[in-house]
Scaffold this motif. Structure first.
Motif, short mmCIF file in Angstrom:
data_model
loop_
_atom_site.label_atom_id
_atom_site.label_comp_id
_atom_site.label_asym_id
_atom_site.label_seq_id
_atom_site.Cartn_x
_atom_site.Cartn_y
_atom_site.Cartn_z
N GLN A 61 0.39 14.97 43.07
CA GLN A 61 0.21 16.26 43.63
C GLN A 61 0.49 17.34 42.83
O GLN A 61 -0.03 18.72 43.30
CB GLN A 61 1.34 16.29 44.59
N THR A 62 1.06 17.28 41.69
CA THR A 62 1.21 18.55 40.67
C THR A 62 0.24 18.55 39.84
O THR A 62 -0.44 17.61 39.29
CB THR A 62 2.68 18.60 40.10
N LEU A 63 -0.04 19.88 39.12
CA LEU A 63 -1.09 20.02 38.04
C LEU A 63 -0.55 19.07 37.02
O LEU A 63 -1.68 18.45 36.03
CB LEU A 63 -0.92 21.42 37.82
N GLY A 64 0.62 19.01 36.49
CA GLY A 64 0.83 18.30 35.16
C GLY A 64 0.51 16.91 35.32
O GLY A 64 -0.36 16.23 34.54
N TRP A 65 0.71 16.10 36.42
CA TRP A 65 0.56 14.71 36.68
C TRP A 65 -1.16 14.66 36.90
O TRP A 65 -1.78 13.57 36.20
CB TRP A 65 0.94 14.14 37.97
N GLN A 66 -1.95 15.66 37.23
CA GLN A 66 -3.43 15.61 37.54
C GLN A 66 -3.96 15.65 35.96
O GLN A 66 -4.93 15.03 35.90
CB GLN A 66 -3.84 16.82 38.24
N ILE A 67 -3.45 16.41 35.17
CA ILE A 67 -3.98 16.54 33.85
C ILE A 67 -3.70 15.20 33.15
O ILE A 67 -4.61 14.64 32.47
CB ILE A 67 -3.19 17.75 33.19
N LEU A 68 -2.34 14.53 33.30
CA LEU A 68 -2.24 13.41 32.68
C LEU A 68 -3.03 12.01 33.30
O LEU A 68 -3.52 11.27 32.53
CB LEU A 68 -0.69 12.98 33.02
N ALA A 69 -3.33 12.37 34.43
CA ALA A 69 -4.32 11.28 35.22
C ALA A 69 -5.63 11.42 34.47
O ALA A 69 -6.12 10.30 34.25
CB ALA A 69 -4.28 11.19 36.68
N GLY A 70 -6.06 12.56 34.33
CA GLY A 70 -7.50 12.71 33.86
C GLY A 70 -7.41 12.17 32.39
O GLY A 70 -8.67 11.69 31.89
N LEU A 71 -6.43 12.51 31.63
CA LEU A 71 -6.39 12.22 30.18
C LEU A 71 -6.48 10.72 30.02
O LEU A 71 -7.20 9.99 29.35
CB LEU A 71 -5.23 12.86 29.44
N LEU A 72 -5.64 9.95 30.82
CA LEU A 72 -5.60 8.45 30.94
C LEU A 72 -6.99 7.92 31.23
O LEU A 72 -7.62 6.96 30.77
CB LEU A 72 -4.67 8.10 31.92
N VAL A 73 -7.79 8.67 32.47
CA VAL A 73 -9.04 8.03 32.74
C VAL A 73 -9.95 8.44 31.65
O VAL A 73 -10.72 7.22 31.24
CB VAL A 73 -9.53 8.94 33.87
N VAL A 76 -9.38 5.52 29.03
CA VAL A 76 -10.00 4.26 29.23
C VAL A 76 -11.49 4.24 28.85
O VAL A 76 -11.91 3.47 28.59
CB VAL A 76 -9.53 3.88 30.72
N LEU A 77 -11.93 5.24 29.44
CA LEU A 77 -13.60 5.30 29.26
C LEU A 77 -13.96 5.52 27.83
O LEU A 77 -15.14 5.02 27.57
CB LEU A 77 -14.22 6.65 30.00
N TRP A 78 -13.07 5.90 27.06
CA TRP A 78 -13.58 6.18 25.58
C TRP A 78 -13.31 4.77 25.08
O TRP A 78 -13.91 4.00 24.39
CB TRP A 78 -12.38 6.99 25.12
#
Length: 204
Positions: A61-73, A76-78
Motif C-alpha cells: 500500500q505504501t510507495l516504499g513497498w511498491q518500489i521494493l516489489a518492483g525491484l524484486l520483480v 527475478v526477470l533479470w
C-alpha cells in the motif's frame, strides 16, 4: 357469663392476628410476570451488528513497498533472462557432448577401433572451439600453439587440457596403424580429458 364471653373473644382475636398470612394462589400472579425478559438482554438485542474491517490487501500500500516489489520483480526477470541466455549460448557445448557420447559408445562396442575414435576426438574439440571463439582466432592453430590455447582457456578443466596436449600435438598426425596400438587406458584418459574440456572451458 358476659365477662367470660368477652375474654374468649379477645383470645380469638389475638390468635387470628398471630396466625401467618397464607400464600397467595398461583392464579393471583400475573401471567406475564414469569416470562419477563431482563432489561440487559433487551438492550443487547437492540444493538446494531458490528462493522467488520475491510480485508487486508496483498498488494503493498505504501510507495516504499511498491518500489521494493518492483525491484524484486526486475531482479527475478533479470535472473531468468541470464539463465535463458546462458542456456542458449551453451547449446554448442551440449551438441559437442552428445557427439562425444556417441564416440565413447562406439569405442566401448569396438575397443579395437581406437584409431577411429582418436582421429575423431581432436576434430570434435576443434569444432567445439570454433563454435565458442572467432574462426580467425582458432582455425589456424595446430600443434603446440593449439595445445597452449586449450590449456589457457580450459577454465576448471586444466587437467583435461594437459591430458589432451599429446593428442593435439602429436597423436592426431599419426597414421591409423600407430593409433591402433594406443593402449586402452590411454584412450580412456583422452576421452575423459576431451569431455572435461568441452564441459569446463571458458568461452569468449
Amino acid at each position: 357469663m358476659t365477662r367470660a364471653a368477652g375474654t374468649v373473644a379477645v383470645v380469638v382475636a389475638l390468635a387470628i392476628a398471630a396466625a401467618p398470612v397464607a400464600a397467595q394462589p398461583a392464579s393471583s400472579v400475573p401471567a406475564g410476570a414469569a416470562a419477563a425478559v431482563p432489561a440487559e438482554l433487551v438492550s443487547i438485542a437492540r444493538l446494531a451488528d458490528p462493522v467488520l474491517p475491510e480485508p487486508v490487501a496483498w498488494l503493498p500500500q505504501t510507495l516504499g513497498w511498491q518500489i521494493l516489489a518492483g525491484l524484486l520483480v526486475l531482479g527475478v526477470l533479470w535472473l531468468v533472462w541470464r539463465a535463458a541466455r546462458r542456456w542458449w549460448r551453451n547449446r554448442y557445448r551440449r551438441d559437442a557432448l552428445a557427439e562425444w557420447r556417441q564416440l565413447e559408445a562406439r569405442w566401448q562396442l569396438e575397443p579395437d577401433n581406437a584409431a577411429a575414435v582418436l582421429t575423431a576426438l581432436p576434430v570434435l574439440v576443434k569444432r567445439c572451439a570454433l563454435s565458442a571463439w572467432p574462426r580467425e582466432q582458432v582455425a589456424s592453430l595446430s600443434g603446440a600453439a593449439w595445445a597452449q590455447f586449450l590449456e589457457v582457456h580450459a577454465g576448471h578443466a586444466t587437467h583435461g587440457a594437459q591430458a589432451l596436449a599429446p593428442l593435439v600435438r602429436e597423436m592426431q598426425y599419426q597414421d591409423q596403424q600407430q593409433l591402433a596400438r594406443v593402449p586402452a587406458h590411454d584412450v580412456r584418459v583422452l576421452l575423459d580429458a576431451s569431455r572435461q574440456w568441452i564441459e569446463g572451458h571458458v568461452s569468449a
